[in-house]
Design a protein around this motif. Structure first.
Motif, short mmCIF file in Angstrom:
data_model
loop_
_atom_site.label_atom_id
_atom_site.label_comp_id
_atom_site.label_asym_id
_atom_site.label_seq_id
_atom_site.Cartn_x
_atom_site.Cartn_y
_atom_site.Cartn_z
N ILE A 1 0.85 -1.19 0.00
CA ILE A 1 0.00 0.00 0.00
C ILE A 1 0.88 1.24 0.00
O ILE A 1 1.79 1.34 0.82
CB ILE A 1 -0.92 0.02 1.23
CG1 ILE A 1 -1.84 -1.19 1.19
CG2 ILE A 1 -1.70 1.32 1.32
CD1 ILE A 1 -2.63 -1.40 2.44
N ASP A 2 0.61 2.15 -0.91
CA ASP A 2 1.32 3.43 -0.93
C ASP A 2 0.52 4.39 -0.06
O ASP A 2 -0.49 4.95 -0.49
CB ASP A 2 1.43 3.95 -2.37
CG ASP A 2 2.31 5.19 -2.47
OD1 ASP A 2 2.68 5.75 -1.41
OD2 ASP A 2 2.63 5.58 -3.60
N ALA A 3 0.96 4.56 1.17
CA ALA A 3 0.24 5.39 2.14
C ALA A 3 0.16 6.85 1.70
O ALA A 3 -0.74 7.58 2.13
CB ALA A 3 0.89 5.29 3.52
N ARG A 4 1.06 7.28 0.83
CA ARG A 4 1.03 8.67 0.35
C ARG A 4 -0.20 8.94 -0.49
O ARG A 4 -0.63 10.08 -0.64
CB ARG A 4 2.28 8.99 -0.46
CG ARG A 4 3.56 8.95 0.36
CD ARG A 4 4.76 9.09 -0.52
NE ARG A 4 4.79 7.93 -1.42
CZ ARG A 4 5.68 7.76 -2.36
NH1 ARG A 4 6.62 8.64 -2.56
NH2 ARG A 4 5.66 6.69 -3.12
N LYS A 5 -0.79 7.89 -1.07
CA LYS A 5 -1.95 8.07 -1.94
C LYS A 5 -3.28 7.86 -1.21
O LYS A 5 -4.33 7.99 -1.80
CB LYS A 5 -1.86 7.12 -3.13
CG LYS A 5 -0.69 7.46 -4.04
CD LYS A 5 -0.65 6.55 -5.23
CE LYS A 5 0.51 6.93 -6.13
NZ LYS A 5 0.58 6.08 -7.31
N CYS A 6 -3.22 7.52 0.07
CA CYS A 6 -4.44 7.26 0.84
C CYS A 6 -5.21 8.57 1.04
O CYS A 6 -4.65 9.57 1.46
CB CYS A 6 -4.09 6.65 2.19
SG CYS A 6 -5.54 6.32 3.23
N GLN B 1 -2.43 -2.45 8.75
CA GLN B 1 -2.57 -3.80 8.22
C GLN B 1 -3.29 -4.68 9.23
O GLN B 1 -3.20 -4.47 10.42
CB GLN B 1 -1.19 -4.40 7.91
CG GLN B 1 -0.40 -3.60 6.90
CD GLN B 1 -1.11 -3.49 5.58
OE1 GLN B 1 -1.68 -4.46 5.10
NE2 GLN B 1 -1.07 -2.33 4.97
N CYS B 2 -3.99 -5.66 8.75
CA CYS B 2 -4.78 -6.51 9.63
C CYS B 2 -3.98 -7.66 10.20
O CYS B 2 -4.49 -8.45 10.95
CB CYS B 2 -6.02 -7.04 8.91
SG CYS B 2 -5.65 -8.05 7.47
N MET B 3 -2.71 -7.77 9.84
CA MET B 3 -1.92 -8.89 10.33
C MET B 3 -1.57 -8.65 11.76
O MET B 3 -0.64 -8.90 12.32
CB MET B 3 -0.68 -9.07 9.47
CG MET B 3 -1.05 -9.57 8.10
SD MET B 3 0.01 -9.08 6.79
CE MET B 3 -0.36 -7.47 6.33
#
Length: 129
Positions: free
Chosen positions: A78-83, A127-129
């Motif tokens: 996941i690219d958090a910058r695009k969230c 993350q769900c892990m």
């Protein structure tokens, strides 16, 4: 504390960039090696010298699904910058895992970083892990 957070962010960003580059190169090499899709139809013509990304991803998924379940390995980057904080990932996780009401494996908190007057806010999908 702020400096430590920035260093961790930079290290994480470098890791994700390296991982994305490695995955991209690997997928590109695999796509170049296979002249047709798993179903036997001809691969789509390259666009600007590259294989169509969606077609390559579809072919990779078909190859993965042909393996026995115990040999399959999945990864999510996941690219958090695009969230943008839309919580679509939270809804998808909830639907996929059929969790009861009030139980969320994945949340997207809004984080505030910096000190006044240099404060920034951003979304940080977990993350769900």
């Amino acid at each position: 504390m702020g400096e430590e957070r920035r260093l961790q962010s930079r290290t994480r960003r470098r890791f994700l960039q390296a991982a994305a580059g490695t995955v991209g190169v690997t997928l590109g090499l695999l796509a170049a090696r296979t002249a047709s899709t798993p179903s036997g139809e001809a691969a789509p013509p390259p666009v600007d010298g590259r294989v169509n990304t969606l077609e390559r991803m579809r072919a990779d998924l078909q190859r993965a699904l042909q393996k026995p379940v115990e040999q399959r390995r999945w990864v999510m980057v996941i690219d958090a910058r695009k969230c943008i904080g839309c919580n679509a990932c939270t809804v998808a996780c909830k639907a996929e895992n059929a969790t009861p009401p009030g139980v969320n494996y994945r949340v997207v908190p809004e984080v505030e970083a910096g000190e006044y007057p240099n404060v920034t806010r951003f979304f940080m999908p977990t993350q769900c892990m």
